[in-house]
Design an enzyme around this catalytic site. Structure first.
Site, short mmCIF file in Angstrom:
data_model
loop_
_atom_site.label_atom_id
_atom_site.label_comp_id
_atom_site.label_asym_id
_atom_site.label_seq_id
_atom_site.Cartn_x
_atom_site.Cartn_y
_atom_site.Cartn_z
N SER A 152 14.06 -23.61 -7.14
CA SER A 152 13.87 -23.23 -8.49
C SER A 152 14.19 -21.77 -9.06
CB SER A 152 12.39 -23.43 -9.12
OG SER A 152 12.09 -23.58 -10.50
N ASP A 156 14.31 -34.28 -13.41
CA ASP A 156 14.39 -33.05 -13.48
C ASP A 156 15.34 -32.55 -14.42
OD1 ASP A 156 14.22 -30.19 -13.57
OD2 ASP A 156 14.17 -30.08 -11.12
N HIS A 194 10.58 -32.08 -10.04
CA HIS A 194 10.60 -30.77 -9.90
C HIS A 194 9.25 -30.28 -9.15
CE1 HIS A 194 12.52 -26.66 -10.79
NE2 HIS A 194 11.18 -26.24 -10.87
#
Length: 313
Positions: free
Chosen positions: A156, A250, A280
């Site tokens: 991320s 996501d 995610h």
């Protein structure tokens, strides 16, 4: 509208519901201090412990501007092929050495590589480029300290920082040997692809992304800043071999595809795999969801292969 009831299986829904019980979807409406407390509690609830024989040492390294805490994971005699510099996710405002502690320990155990986790400075106390500067300084430290190549790995926000470091260090005498980017946010086109199809995905929405961007930059428009948005770079030549692993459900998924395409167009090596039906943050689901477990095995394989300077894709 995307039908998540058919895309997401029962195991993954159970993970989403468990996550939401600790970290409600409206958490971004809380204060930063409250968000951090909620996130830290959630991470503790998902903590899976260390594999046998893995040890960790927490120290601090000195950069030109500040001290950066790091945690070094070892599993007996380390694999000398490479060391892994891991940069955690958390929207640039959450997380630290403890939030991804077990993930790093498991990467160390399953790859044999020594893993170094970086506790970079967080926004809003430290606006961009503070996190990037810390990631760069950690890489420089690792390149000086280790007698083996450095492999970048992050999820991320951490994937964003890894890519930014990879772009910035192409001329480095000990540039990264490779990078493994797990559902990274790379500054893609928010008017198309997964940003539209999965704008309201479970676990992460486009509204969340706008919030994190605003907090990280202090609301300043930094369009074109490749240390913030690696996809804004005009030159994708000479980047290290790259493996991108994203989640289908996501809004950031299209960033993985776009980044792969830019590297391939520039003549480099890149592979993108989109995990069907995952969301995610699924790294925390690797022990309770079959799809996440399989994906973590792919991540381990990518770290192992790139750490040996091999390419199998």
């Amino acid at each position: 509208m995307t039908d998540y009831k058919t895309l997401i299986d029962a195991e993954t829904w159970a993970f989403i519901e468990k996550t939401n019980s600790y970290y409600p979807p409206d958490t971004i409406d809380y204060t930063i201090e409250e968000q951090r407390a909620i996130y830290d509690r959630m991470c503790r609830e998902f903590f899976a412990g260390y594999p046998q024989a893995v040890t960790a040492e927490t120290i601090a390294i000195t950069s030109p501007t500040n001290s950066i805490p790091i945690r070094i994971y070892r599993n007996g005699a380390p694999n000398k092929a490479a060391m892994v510099l891991y940069i955690h996710g958390g929207g640039f405002i959450l997380g630290g050495l403890d939030s991804h502690d077990d993930v790093c320990a498991e990467l160390c155990a399953r790859t044999g590589h020594e893993v170094v986790s970086v506790d970079y400075r967080l926004a809003p106390e430290h606006l961009h480029p503070a996190a990037f500067d810390d990631a760069m300084n950690a890489f420089e430290w690792a390149a000086r300290t280790y007698d083996r190549p450095v492999l970048l790995c992050g999820d991320s926000a951490g994937g964003n920082l890894c890519a930014a470091v990879a772009h910035a260090t192409r001329g480095h005498v000990k540039k990264p040997i490779g990078q493994v980017l797990i559902y990274p946010g790379l500054g893609g086109d928010r008017s198309r692809g997964s940003y539209v199809t999965h704008a309201e995905a479970p676990m992460l929405t486009v509204r969340d992304l706008e919030f994190y961007k605003h907090i990280r930059t202090g609301g300043v428009d930094r369009t074109g800043d490749i240390t913030l948005y690696p996809l804004a770079d005009a030159d994708f030549a000479n980047l290290p071999p790259t493996v991108l692993i994203t989640a289908e459900c996501d809004p950031l998924s299209s960033d993985g595809e776009a980044y792969r395409d830019r590297i391939l167009t520039a003549g480099g090596r890149a592979y993108w795999f989109e995990e069907p039906g995952l969301v995610h943050g699924y790294l925390r689901a690797r022990h309770m969801v079959g799809r996440a477990r399989s994906s973590f095995t792919r991540i381990v394989e990518a770290v192992s292969v790139l750490g040996r300077s091999d390419w199998i894709w």
